[in-house]
Write a protein that holds these residues in place. Structure first.
Motif, PDB file in Angstrom:
ATOM      1  N   PHE A  11      35.367  43.836  44.223  1.00 19.00           N
ATOM      2  CA  PHE A  11      34.007  43.759  43.702  1.00 19.00           C
ATOM      3  C   PHE A  11      33.099  43.121  44.737  1.00 19.00           C
ATOM      4  CE2 PHE A  11      35.671  39.738  42.052  1.00 19.00           C
ATOM      5  CZ  PHE A  11      34.637  38.849  42.313  1.00 19.00           C
ATOM      6  N   PHE A  12      31.849  43.384  44.575  1.00 16.53           N
ATOM      7  CA  PHE A  12      30.809  42.963  45.506  1.00 16.53           C
ATOM      8  C   PHE A  12      29.671  42.382  44.686  1.00 16.53           C
ATOM      9  CE2 PHE A  12      26.897  43.832  47.803  1.00 16.53           C
ATOM     10  CZ  PHE A  12      27.202  43.409  49.081  1.00 16.53           C
ATOM     11  N   PRO A  18      21.665  30.735  46.645  1.00 13.20           N
ATOM     12  CA  PRO A  18      22.856  30.020  46.174  1.00 13.20           C
ATOM     13  C   PRO A  18      22.864  28.553  46.594  1.00 13.20           C
ATOM     14  CG  PRO A  18      23.393  31.294  48.113  1.00 13.20           C
ATOM     15  CD  PRO A  18      21.969  31.630  47.759  1.00 13.20           C
ATOM     16  N   GLN A  19      23.302  27.707  45.702  1.00  9.46           N
ATOM     17  CA  GLN A  19      23.524  26.294  46.003  1.00  9.46           C
ATOM     18  C   GLN A  19      25.019  26.035  46.180  1.00  9.46           C
ATOM     19  OE1 GLN A  19      20.837  24.170  46.414  1.00  9.46           O
ATOM     20  NE2 GLN A  19      19.790  26.128  46.244  1.00  9.46           N
ATOM     21  N   ALA A  20      25.840  26.769  45.406  1.00 10.90           N
ATOM     22  CA  ALA A  20      27.300  26.647  45.477  1.00 10.90           C
ATOM     23  C   ALA A  20      27.928  27.966  45.025  1.00 10.90           C
ATOM     24  CB  ALA A  20      27.774  25.506  44.595  1.00 10.90           C
ATOM     25  N   LEU A  21      29.118  28.232  45.547  1.00 12.25           N
ATOM     26  CA  LEU A  21      29.854  29.451  45.198  1.00 12.25           C
ATOM     27  C   LEU A  21      31.288  29.097  44.819  1.00 12.25           C
ATOM     28  CD1 LEU A  21      28.891  31.793  48.157  1.00 12.25           C
ATOM     29  CD2 LEU A  21      28.148  32.031  45.797  1.00 12.25           C
ATOM     30  N   GLY A  22      31.855  29.901  43.945  1.00  8.73           N
ATOM     31  CA  GLY A  22      33.260  29.766  43.597  1.00  8.73           C
ATOM     32  C   GLY A  22      33.829  31.133  43.292  1.00  8.73           C
ATOM     33  N   VAL A  23      35.067  31.361  43.694  1.00  8.24           N
ATOM     34  CA  VAL A  23      35.763  32.617  43.407  1.00  8.24           C
ATOM     35  C   VAL A  23      37.101  32.245  42.780  1.00  8.24           C
ATOM     36  CG1 VAL A  23      36.805  34.697  44.384  1.00  8.24           C
ATOM     37  CG2 VAL A  23      34.674  33.807  45.345  1.00  8.24           C
ATOM     38  N   VAL A  24      37.414  32.869  41.642  1.00 12.83           N
ATOM     39  CA  VAL A  24      38.684  32.628  40.948  1.00 12.83           C
ATOM     40  C   VAL A  24      39.385  33.963  40.754  1.00 12.83           C
ATOM     41  CG1 VAL A  24      39.782  31.751  38.853  1.00 12.83           C
ATOM     42  CG2 VAL A  24      37.708  30.655  39.720  1.00 12.83           C
ATOM     43  N   VAL A  25      40.654  34.021  41.129  1.00 15.53           N
ATOM     44  CA  VAL A  25      41.466  35.218  40.934  1.00 15.53           C
ATOM     45  C   VAL A  25      42.759  34.791  40.244  1.00 15.53           C
ATOM     46  CG1 VAL A  25      42.676  37.127  42.058  1.00 15.53           C
ATOM     47  CG2 VAL A  25      40.513  36.297  42.998  1.00 15.53           C
ATOM     48  N   CYS A  75      23.355  35.681  49.473  1.00 11.23           N
ATOM     49  CA  CYS A  75      24.756  35.620  49.864  1.00 11.23           C
ATOM     50  C   CYS A  75      25.436  36.847  49.282  1.00 11.23           C
ATOM     51  CB  CYS A  75      25.408  34.347  49.342  1.00 11.23           C
ATOM     52  SG  CYS A  75      27.124  34.196  49.831  1.00 11.23           S
ATOM     53  N   TYR A  76      26.121  37.588  50.124  1.00 16.05           N
ATOM     54  CA  TYR A  76      26.863  38.764  49.678  1.00 16.05           C
ATOM     55  C   TYR A  76      28.338  38.373  49.614  1.00 16.05           C
ATOM     56  CZ  TYR A  76      22.529  40.861  51.240  1.00 16.05           C
ATOM     57  OH  TYR A  76      21.204  41.151  51.436  1.00 16.05           O
ATOM     58  N   VAL A  77      28.920  38.478  48.450  1.00 19.05           N
ATOM     59  CA  VAL A  77      30.309  38.089  48.236  1.00 19.05           C
ATOM     60  C   VAL A  77      31.119  39.348  47.958  1.00 19.05           C
ATOM     61  CG1 VAL A  77      31.884  36.708  46.835  1.00 19.05           C
ATOM     62  CG2 VAL A  77      29.549  35.903  47.232  1.00 19.05           C
ATOM     63  N   SER A  78      32.177  39.535  48.713  1.00 16.31           N
ATOM     64  CA  SER A  78      33.048  40.689  48.532  1.00 16.31           C
ATOM     65  C   SER A  78      34.469  40.169  48.357  1.00 16.31           C
ATOM     66  CB  SER A  78      32.955  41.589  49.762  1.00 16.31           C
ATOM     67  OG  SER A  78      33.753  42.717  49.609  1.00 16.31           O
ATOM     68  N   VAL A  79      35.124  40.549  47.275  1.00 23.90           N
ATOM     69  CA  VAL A  79      36.480  40.087  46.974  1.00 23.90           C
ATOM     70  C   VAL A  79      37.393  41.292  46.778  1.00 23.90           C
ATOM     71  CG1 VAL A  79      37.920  38.803  45.343  1.00 23.90           C
ATOM     72  CG2 VAL A  79      35.627  37.981  45.876  1.00 23.90           C
ATOM     73  N   TYR A  80      38.544  41.267  47.445  1.00 29.80           N
ATOM     74  CA  TYR A  80      39.562  42.298  47.296  1.00 29.80           C
ATOM     75  C   TYR A  80      40.822  41.614  46.803  1.00 29.80           C
ATOM     76  CZ  TYR A  80      36.655  44.943  50.575  1.00 29.80           C
ATOM     77  OH  TYR A  80      35.624  45.593  51.193  1.00 29.80           O
ATOM     78  N   THR A  81      41.520  42.207  45.871  1.00 28.31           N
ATOM     79  CA  THR A  81      42.829  41.691  45.494  1.00 28.31           C
ATOM     80  C   THR A  81      43.864  42.764  45.747  1.00 28.31           C
ATOM     81  OG1 THR A  81      42.773  42.419  43.187  1.00 28.31           O
ATOM     82  CG2 THR A  81      41.814  40.261  43.671  1.00 28.31           C
ATOM     83  N   ILE A  82      45.077  42.324  46.000  1.00 29.18           N
ATOM     84  CA  ILE A  82      46.196  43.220  46.236  1.00 29.18           C
ATOM     85  C   ILE A  82      47.199  42.950  45.129  1.00 29.18           C
ATOM     86  CG2 ILE A  82      48.048  43.812  47.846  1.00 29.18           C
ATOM     87  CD1 ILE A  82      46.138  42.593  50.047  1.00 29.18           C
ATOM     88  N   ALA A  83      47.637  43.970  44.430  1.00 27.30           N
ATOM     89  CA  ALA A  83      48.582  43.786  43.329  1.00 27.30           C
ATOM     90  C   ALA A  83      49.885  43.187  43.858  1.00 27.30           C
ATOM     91  CB  ALA A  83      48.861  45.104  42.629  1.00 27.30           C
ATOM     92  N   LYS A  89      48.796  42.745  36.912  1.00 26.43           N
ATOM     93  CA  LYS A  89      47.342  42.903  36.850  1.00 26.43           C
ATOM     94  C   LYS A  89      46.706  41.703  37.539  1.00 26.43           C
ATOM     95  CE  LYS A  89      46.929  45.234  32.384  1.00 26.43           C
ATOM     96  NZ  LYS A  89      46.289  45.144  31.058  1.00 26.43           N
ATOM     97  N   THR A  90      45.539  41.928  38.119  1.00 24.81           N
ATOM     98  CA  THR A  90      44.772  40.812  38.661  1.00 24.81           C
ATOM     99  C   THR A  90      43.400  40.816  38.014  1.00 24.81           C
ATOM    100  OG1 THR A  90      44.052  42.142  40.534  1.00 24.81           O
ATOM    101  CG2 THR A  90      45.951  40.732  40.908  1.00 24.81           C
ATOM    102  N   ALA A  91      42.829  39.644  37.879  1.00 23.94           N
ATOM    103  CA  ALA A  91      41.471  39.494  37.353  1.00 23.94           C
ATOM    104  C   ALA A  91      40.720  38.583  38.303  1.00 23.94           C
ATOM    105  CB  ALA A  91      41.494  38.889  35.958  1.00 23.94           C
ATOM    106  N   ALA A  92      39.419  38.840  38.486  1.00 30.01           N
ATOM    107  CA  ALA A  92      38.649  38.042  39.438  1.00 30.01           C
ATOM    108  C   ALA A  92      37.237  37.824  38.907  1.00 30.01           C
ATOM    109  CB  ALA A  92      38.587  38.756  40.790  1.00 30.01           C
TER     110      ALA A  92
END
Length: 97
Positions: A11-12, A18-25, A75-83, A89-92
């Motif tokens: 996802f993108f 932005p003041q702060a960013l967080g990514v959870v997978v 800020c452009y955030v791009s996240v890829y997950t690999i099974a 399943k993965t969730a992000a």
């Protein structure tokens, strides 16, 4: 977002001022998951651009708090997950303020 079993996801997101960013997978597998994260930050239309690429490795949950360029307007955030397995399943999600 949640992937289909055995598939990764991508996802993108564009974050404004932005003041702060967080990514959870999270993963349904007990195997280690590798999550590539790419961040592209703009200070303004004519200002500096910073691009960071990183990988996080963990079991079940990966949490990342990338730093935010001071004064960034976008800020452009791009996240890829690999099974991590054929039935996993993965969730992000991306969080910002």
């Amino acid at each position: 977002m949640t992937s289909r079993p055995g598939k990764g996801l991508h996802f993108f997101r564009t974050v404004l001022n932005p003041q702060a960013l967080g990514v959870v997978v999270t993963s349904s597998s007990s195997r280690r998951s590798t999550v590539p994260v790419q961040l592209v930050r703009d200070r303004d239309d004519d200002g500096p651009v910073e691009e960071l690429r990183g990988r996080s490795l963990a079991v079940k949950t990966v949490i990342a708090y990338p730093h935010v360029l001071s004064g960034a307007t976008r800020c452009y955030v791009s996240v890829y997950t690999i099974a991590p397995g054929p039935a996993a399943k993965t969730a992000a999600a991306e969080f910002s303020y």
